[in-house]
Write a protein that holds these residues in place. Structure first.
Motif, PDB file in Angstrom:
ATOM      1  N   THR A 147      31.720  42.095  40.072  1.00  0.00           N
ATOM      2  CA  THR A 147      31.181  41.300  38.963  1.00  0.00           C
ATOM      3  C   THR A 147      31.950  39.995  38.772  1.00  0.00           C
ATOM      4  O   THR A 147      31.408  39.027  38.257  1.00  0.00           O
ATOM      5  CB  THR A 147      31.215  42.100  37.647  1.00  0.00           C
ATOM      6  OG1 THR A 147      32.535  42.597  37.444  1.00  0.00           O
ATOM      7  CG2 THR A 147      30.215  43.230  37.654  1.00  0.00           C
ATOM      8  N   GLY A 148      33.185  39.981  39.200  1.00  0.00           N
ATOM      9  CA  GLY A 148      34.011  38.785  39.055  1.00  0.00           C
ATOM     10  C   GLY A 148      33.525  37.604  39.855  1.00  0.00           C
ATOM     11  O   GLY A 148      33.916  36.468  39.594  1.00  0.00           O
ATOM     12  N   LEU A 149      32.657  37.855  40.820  1.00  0.00           N
ATOM     13  CA  LEU A 149      32.169  36.763  41.663  1.00  0.00           C
ATOM     14  C   LEU A 149      30.865  36.157  41.159  1.00  0.00           C
ATOM     15  O   LEU A 149      30.415  35.148  41.692  1.00  0.00           O
ATOM     16  CB  LEU A 149      31.990  37.269  43.099  1.00  0.00           C
ATOM     17  CG  LEU A 149      33.269  37.790  43.755  1.00  0.00           C
ATOM     18  CD1 LEU A 149      32.963  38.374  45.126  1.00  0.00           C
ATOM     19  CD2 LEU A 149      34.317  36.696  43.849  1.00  0.00           C
ATOM     20  N   TRP A 150      30.255  36.758  40.129  1.00  0.00           N
ATOM     21  CA  TRP A 150      28.984  36.210  39.660  1.00  0.00           C
ATOM     22  C   TRP A 150      28.787  36.200  38.149  1.00  0.00           C
ATOM     23  O   TRP A 150      27.946  35.484  37.632  1.00  0.00           O
ATOM     24  CB  TRP A 150      27.803  36.966  40.285  1.00  0.00           C
ATOM     25  CG  TRP A 150      27.810  38.444  40.037  1.00  0.00           C
ATOM     26  CD1 TRP A 150      28.330  39.402  40.861  1.00  0.00           C
ATOM     27  CD2 TRP A 150      27.304  39.138  38.893  1.00  0.00           C
ATOM     28  NE1 TRP A 150      28.168  40.647  40.301  1.00  0.00           N
ATOM     29  CE2 TRP A 150      27.537  40.511  39.086  1.00  0.00           C
ATOM     30  CE3 TRP A 150      26.670  38.750  37.728  1.00  0.00           C
ATOM     31  CZ2 TRP A 150      27.171  41.482  38.168  1.00  0.00           C
ATOM     32  CZ3 TRP A 150      26.303  39.714  36.799  1.00  0.00           C
ATOM     33  CH2 TRP A 150      26.547  41.063  37.037  1.00  0.00           C
ATOM     34  N   VAL A 151      29.558  36.979  37.398  1.00  0.00           N
ATOM     35  CA  VAL A 151      29.253  37.146  35.974  1.00  0.00           C
ATOM     36  C   VAL A 151      29.431  35.867  35.159  1.00  0.00           C
ATOM     37  O   VAL A 151      28.666  35.601  34.241  1.00  0.00           O
ATOM     38  CB  VAL A 151      30.042  38.334  35.373  1.00  0.00           C
ATOM     39  CG1 VAL A 151      31.477  37.960  35.049  1.00  0.00           C
ATOM     40  CG2 VAL A 151      29.335  38.870  34.158  1.00  0.00           C
ATOM     41  N   LEU A 152      30.412  35.042  35.488  1.00  0.00           N
ATOM     42  CA  LEU A 152      30.603  33.808  34.727  1.00  0.00           C
ATOM     43  C   LEU A 152      29.402  32.882  34.888  1.00  0.00           C
ATOM     44  O   LEU A 152      28.949  32.263  33.920  1.00  0.00           O
ATOM     45  CB  LEU A 152      31.887  33.089  35.160  1.00  0.00           C
ATOM     46  CG  LEU A 152      33.196  33.796  34.833  1.00  0.00           C
ATOM     47  CD1 LEU A 152      34.374  33.008  35.388  1.00  0.00           C
ATOM     48  CD2 LEU A 152      33.344  34.003  33.344  1.00  0.00           C
ATOM     49  N   GLY A 153      28.876  32.782  36.097  1.00  0.00           N
ATOM     50  CA  GLY A 153      27.691  31.955  36.325  1.00  0.00           C
ATOM     51  C   GLY A 153      26.481  32.495  35.592  1.00  0.00           C
ATOM     52  O   GLY A 153      25.684  31.725  35.031  1.00  0.00           O
TER      53      GLY A 153
END
Length: 191
Positions: free
Chosen positions: A160-166
């Motif tokens: 999730t760290g690779l997409w959740v902020l976006g």
């Protein structure tokens, strides 16, 4: 009884409405822009997450370098060592975000997840403190939502760290865009 606040809110509201009516197209097209950009962020959240990390990396790196230069130029000021240390730390973190944006996004997502968890717990506690007051359930709902979001992100860690902020940025931009569009159309119709 005199008011302590010199702001006349009714006058301010009328001024805002007048401005919205005169410039509704600006708000409409800004809303369209945010809906499009937010939709792109939702469709490709990993790209926007990396973009956020790289942007923040540059801000930290440049800010840290400027702080080190300023601290070094006035080295006899009280607290010089702390200012210098903070500048070095800021620049190093910025450098690592730029060098390894994937790791940087994991770090940022972890920080945001901890924030949501703590915010959720605080809002839940606050809601129960406010329980006799009308609409206390809204604060409870907001707290539960924040806590659940933190749990979902943590459960899918590290992916999730690779997409959740976006994704969160995209959702925020779409909501902002729709708000601007509806606000502008509402004031266009009231002309």
């Amino acid at each position: 009884m005199e008011k302590d606040n010199p702001i006349d809110f009714q006058e301010l509201q009328l001024s805002i409405i007048d401005y919205l009516q005169k410039h509704w197209k600006v708000f409409f097209w800004e809303g369209v822009f945010f809906v499009i950009l937010g939709t792109l962020a939702i469709v490709a959240p990993h790209v926007f997450t990396m973009g956020i990390t790289i942007f923040l990396g540059w801000l930290l790196l440049i800010g840290g370098i400027l702080q080190v230069v300023r601290a070094a130029s006035i080295y006899n000021m009280p607290g010089f060592g702390l200012w210098f240390f903070m500048g070095i730390l800021q620049a190093v973190i910025g450098y690592f975000f730029l060098k390894e944006p994937g790791q940087g996004s994991l770090t940022l997502t972890l920080v945001v997840t901890v924030f949501f968890a703590l915010e959720g717990l605080a809002k839940i506690y606050l809601a129960f403190m406010m329980r006799p007051i009308a609409h206390w359930g809204r604060i409870l709902f907001s707290g539960i939502t924040a806590l659940l979001l933190a749990i979902v992100v943590w459960a899918g860690w590290p992916a999730t760290g690779l997409w959740v902020l976006g994704l969160l940025l995209g959702i925020n931009m779409v909501l902002l865009g729709w708000t601007l569009i509806t606000l502008s159309l509402q004031h266009k119709l009231s002309e």
